[in-house]
Design a protein around this motif. Structure first.
Motif, PDB file in Angstrom:
ATOM      1  N   UNK A   1       0.806  -1.226  -0.094  1.00 54.76           N
ATOM      2  CA  UNK A   1       0.033   0.170   0.083  1.00 54.76           C
ATOM      3  C   UNK A   1       0.872   1.170  -0.265  1.00 54.76           C
ATOM      4  N   UNK A   2       2.017   1.190   0.654  1.00 56.83           N
ATOM      5  CA  UNK A   2       2.995   2.251   0.724  1.00 56.83           C
ATOM      6  C   UNK A   2       3.618   2.566  -0.685  1.00 56.83           C
ATOM      7  N   UNK A   3       3.789   1.562  -1.365  1.00 62.56           N
ATOM      8  CA  UNK A   3       4.539   1.704  -2.488  1.00 62.56           C
ATOM      9  C   UNK A   3       3.348   2.216  -3.399  1.00 62.56           C
ATOM     10  N   UNK A   4       2.030   1.879  -3.406  1.00 64.80           N
ATOM     11  CA  UNK A   4       1.105   2.494  -4.151  1.00 64.80           C
ATOM     12  C   UNK A   4       0.840   3.859  -4.045  1.00 64.80           C
ATOM     13  N   UNK A   5       0.900   4.241  -2.935  1.00 66.88           N
ATOM     14  CA  UNK A   5       0.788   5.573  -2.501  1.00 66.88           C
ATOM     15  C   UNK A   5       1.852   6.665  -3.002  1.00 66.88           C
ATOM     16  N   UNK A   6       2.899   5.934  -2.670  1.00 70.45           N
ATOM     17  CA  UNK A   6       4.179   6.571  -2.952  1.00 70.45           C
ATOM     18  C   UNK A   6       4.111   6.910  -4.638  1.00 70.45           C
ATOM     19  N   UNK A   7       3.995   5.915  -5.394  1.00 77.21           N
ATOM     20  CA  UNK A   7       3.957   6.126  -6.672  1.00 77.21           C
ATOM     21  C   UNK A   7       2.862   7.053  -7.110  1.00 77.21           C
ATOM     22  N   UNK A   8       1.723   7.168  -6.756  1.00 77.40           N
ATOM     23  CA  UNK A   8       0.442   7.775  -7.044  1.00 77.40           C
ATOM     24  C   UNK A   8       1.086   9.486  -6.543  1.00 77.40           C
ATOM     25  N   UNK A   9       1.751   9.618  -5.657  1.00 77.93           N
ATOM     26  CA  UNK A   9       2.207  10.960  -5.358  1.00 77.93           C
ATOM     27  C   UNK A   9       3.385  11.322  -6.441  1.00 77.93           C
ATOM     28  N   UNK A  10       4.154  10.433  -6.769  1.00 81.31           N
ATOM     29  CA  UNK A  10       5.176  10.812  -7.673  1.00 81.31           C
ATOM     30  C   UNK A  10       4.438  11.014  -9.061  1.00 81.31           C
ATOM     31  N   UNK A  11       3.609  10.251  -9.443  1.00 79.44           N
ATOM     32  CA  UNK A  11       2.951  10.635 -10.860  1.00 79.44           C
ATOM     33  C   UNK A  11       1.973  12.040 -10.771  1.00 79.44           C
ATOM     34  N   UNK A  12       1.478  12.069  -9.558  1.00 76.53           N
ATOM     35  CA  UNK A  12       0.749  13.812  -9.474  1.00 76.53           C
ATOM     36  C   UNK A  12       1.727  14.573  -9.782  1.00 76.53           C
ATOM     37  N   UNK A  13       3.086  14.496  -8.864  1.00 78.53           N
ATOM     38  CA  UNK A  13       4.104  15.430  -9.163  1.00 78.53           C
ATOM     39  C   UNK A  13       4.547  15.758 -10.342  1.00 78.53           C
ATOM     40  N   UNK A  14       4.790  14.667 -11.190  1.00 70.36           N
ATOM     41  CA  UNK A  14       5.445  14.649 -12.717  1.00 70.36           C
ATOM     42  C   UNK A  14       4.616  14.618 -13.895  1.00 70.36           C
ATOM     43  N   UNK A  15       3.217  14.343 -13.396  1.00 69.02           N
ATOM     44  CA  UNK A  15       2.239  14.320 -15.013  1.00 69.02           C
ATOM     45  C   UNK A  15       0.984  15.105 -14.409  1.00 69.02           C
ATOM     46  N   UNK A  16       0.630  15.272 -13.013  1.00 68.66           N
ATOM     47  CA  UNK A  16      -0.506  15.884 -12.876  1.00 68.66           C
ATOM     48  C   UNK A  16      -1.758  14.537 -12.979  1.00 68.66           C
ATOM     49  N   UNK A  17      -2.940  15.187 -12.343  1.00 64.10           N
ATOM     50  CA  UNK A  17      -4.031  14.188 -12.185  1.00 64.10           C
ATOM     51  C   UNK A  17      -4.840  13.891 -13.615  1.00 64.10           C
ATOM     52  N   UNK A  18      -4.811  14.880 -14.472  1.00 63.82           N
ATOM     53  CA  UNK A  18      -5.582  14.535 -15.679  1.00 63.82           C
ATOM     54  C   UNK A  18      -4.817  13.537 -16.374  1.00 63.82           C
ATOM     55  N   UNK A  19      -5.721  12.659 -16.841  1.00 64.10           N
ATOM     56  CA  UNK A  19      -5.374  11.451 -17.671  1.00 64.10           C
ATOM     57  C   UNK A  19      -4.446  10.248 -16.945  1.00 64.10           C
ATOM     58  N   UNK A  20      -4.335  10.578 -15.670  1.00 67.69           N
ATOM     59  CA  UNK A  20      -3.549   9.391 -14.724  1.00 67.69           C
ATOM     60  C   UNK A  20      -4.451   8.300 -14.511  1.00 67.69           C
ATOM     61  N   UNK A  21      -3.992   6.975 -14.839  1.00 70.40           N
ATOM     62  CA  UNK A  21      -4.618   5.750 -14.737  1.00 70.40           C
ATOM     63  C   UNK A  21      -4.164   4.848 -13.536  1.00 70.40           C
ATOM     64  N   UNK A  22      -5.146   3.761 -13.365  1.00 70.57           N
ATOM     65  CA  UNK A  22      -4.528   2.878 -12.153  1.00 70.57           C
ATOM     66  C   UNK A  22      -3.303   1.922 -12.741  1.00 70.57           C
ATOM     67  N   UNK A  23      -3.331   1.809 -14.163  1.00 72.20           N
ATOM     68  CA  UNK A  23      -2.239   1.045 -14.734  1.00 72.20           C
ATOM     69  C   UNK A  23      -0.990   1.801 -14.587  1.00 72.20           C
ATOM     70  N   UNK A  24      -1.111   3.123 -14.808  1.00 70.05           N
ATOM     71  CA  UNK A  24       0.174   4.134 -14.546  1.00 70.05           C
ATOM     72  C   UNK A  24       0.663   3.510 -13.084  1.00 70.05           C
ATOM     73  N   UNK A  25      -0.167   3.795 -12.257  1.00 64.65           N
ATOM     74  CA  UNK A  25       0.155   3.693 -10.847  1.00 64.65           C
ATOM     75  C   UNK A  25       0.878   2.399 -10.481  1.00 64.65           C
ATOM     76  N   UNK A  26       0.282   1.486 -11.116  1.00 70.32           N
ATOM     77  CA  UNK A  26       0.476  -0.039 -10.983  1.00 70.32           C
ATOM     78  C   UNK A  26       2.157  -0.145 -11.507  1.00 70.32           C
TER      79      UNK A  26
END
Length: 209
Positions: A17-42
Motif C-alpha cells: 500500500x505504501x508503494x502504491x501511495x508513493x507511486x501515486x504521489x510521484x505521478x501527481x508531481x510529474x504528470x498531474x491528475x488529468x489522464x492518470x490511470x490505475x495502470x500508470x500507478x501499478x
C-alpha cells in the motif's frame, strides 16, 4: 507462490500500500491528475494492476487515501513544531511558514480542483484534516488576542483571510523569487495583517487594545 518480502502478511500489505501511495504521489508531481490511470500507478509502483485494485476500488478512492495520508502527516508535523513555542505570534509564523512550504512542495491538486474531481462524500472526508488546521489557527489567534499580542478581531474572518492569502501566495510562485524570500515576506505580511507588533529586535510585543 510469490515470495513474501515482509515478515508477516500484514506487513507485506502495508508495504504494498505504501508503494502504491508513493507511486501515486510521484505521478501527481510529474504528470498531474488529468489522464492518470490505475495502470500508470501499478507500473510505477512495480506491482500488478490487480494488486492496486485490491487496495483501492478506483482512482477517486486512491486520491482520497493519498490526500488523507499526506495531510495527516503534515498536521502531525505542524503540531510538533507548534508544541515547542509559547508566544502566539511566533506560533502564527510557524503555522504560515509550514503551510506555504507544504503548498509549495505538495503534489495534491488545490482545493477547488479536488472538489471538481471528487464526489461530495469523498470530498467531505478531506474536511476532517482541514477542520484540524482551522482549529489550530483559531487557537493561535484567540490566544494572541487573550494575551494582548493581537488586537481583538473576528477570528473566523481572519482564518478565512489568512488561508486565502496562503493559497494566493503559493499560486504566485515563480522562478524569479526564491521560495525562502516569498515565504518570509508572506509571514511578515500576515503577521502585520492580524495586527502583530514587534520591538527593535524583532520580538513580538503586546499591543494597545
Amino acid at each position: 507462490m510469490p515470495r513474501i518480502a515482509a515478515p508477516t502478511n500484514a506487513a507485506q500489505r502495508e508495504q504494498t500500500q505504501r508503494k502504491i501511495l508513493d507511486a501515486f504521489g510521484e505521478l501527481l508531481f510529474t504528470h498531474g491528475l488529468p489522464g492518470l490511470t490505475m495502470t500508470d500507478v501499478a507500473r510505477t509502483a512495480g506491482v500488478g494492476r490487480t494488486a492496486v485494485y485490491n487496495y483501492f476500488a478506483d482512482l477517486e478512492q486512491l486520491l482520497v487515501a493519498y490526500a488523507l495520508d499526506e495531510t495527516g502527516k503534515f498536521v502531525a508535523e505542524l503540531r510538533a513544531k507548534l508544541d515547542g513555542l509559547e508566544n502566539p505570534v511566533d506560533r502564527l509564523a510557524v503555522y504560515v511558514r509550514a503551510q506555504l512550504e507544504d503548498l509549495t512542495r505538495r503534489h495534491l491538486p488545490p482545493g477547488p480542483a479536488m472538489r471538481s474531481v471528487l464526489s461530495s462524500e469523498s470530498f467531505a472526508k478531506l474536511g476532517v484534516h482541514v477542520g484540524e488546521l482551522n482549529t489550530l489557527l483559531e487557537d493561535i489567534l484567540r490566544t494572541g488576542m487573550e494575551q494582548r499580542y493581537l488586537p481583538a478581531s473576528d477570528v473566523d474572518g481572519l482564518v478565512q483571510l489568512i488561508h486565502g492569502s496562503l493559497t494566493a501566495s503559493a499560486s504566485r510562485r515563480n522562478s524569479d523569487t526564491p521560495d525562502e524570500d516569498r515565504i518570509a515576506a508572506a509571514v511578515k505580511f500576515i503577521q502585520a495583517g492580524v495586527g502583530a507588533a514587534f520591538d527593535e529586535q524583532g520580538r513580538p510585543v503586546t499591543v494597545e487594545q
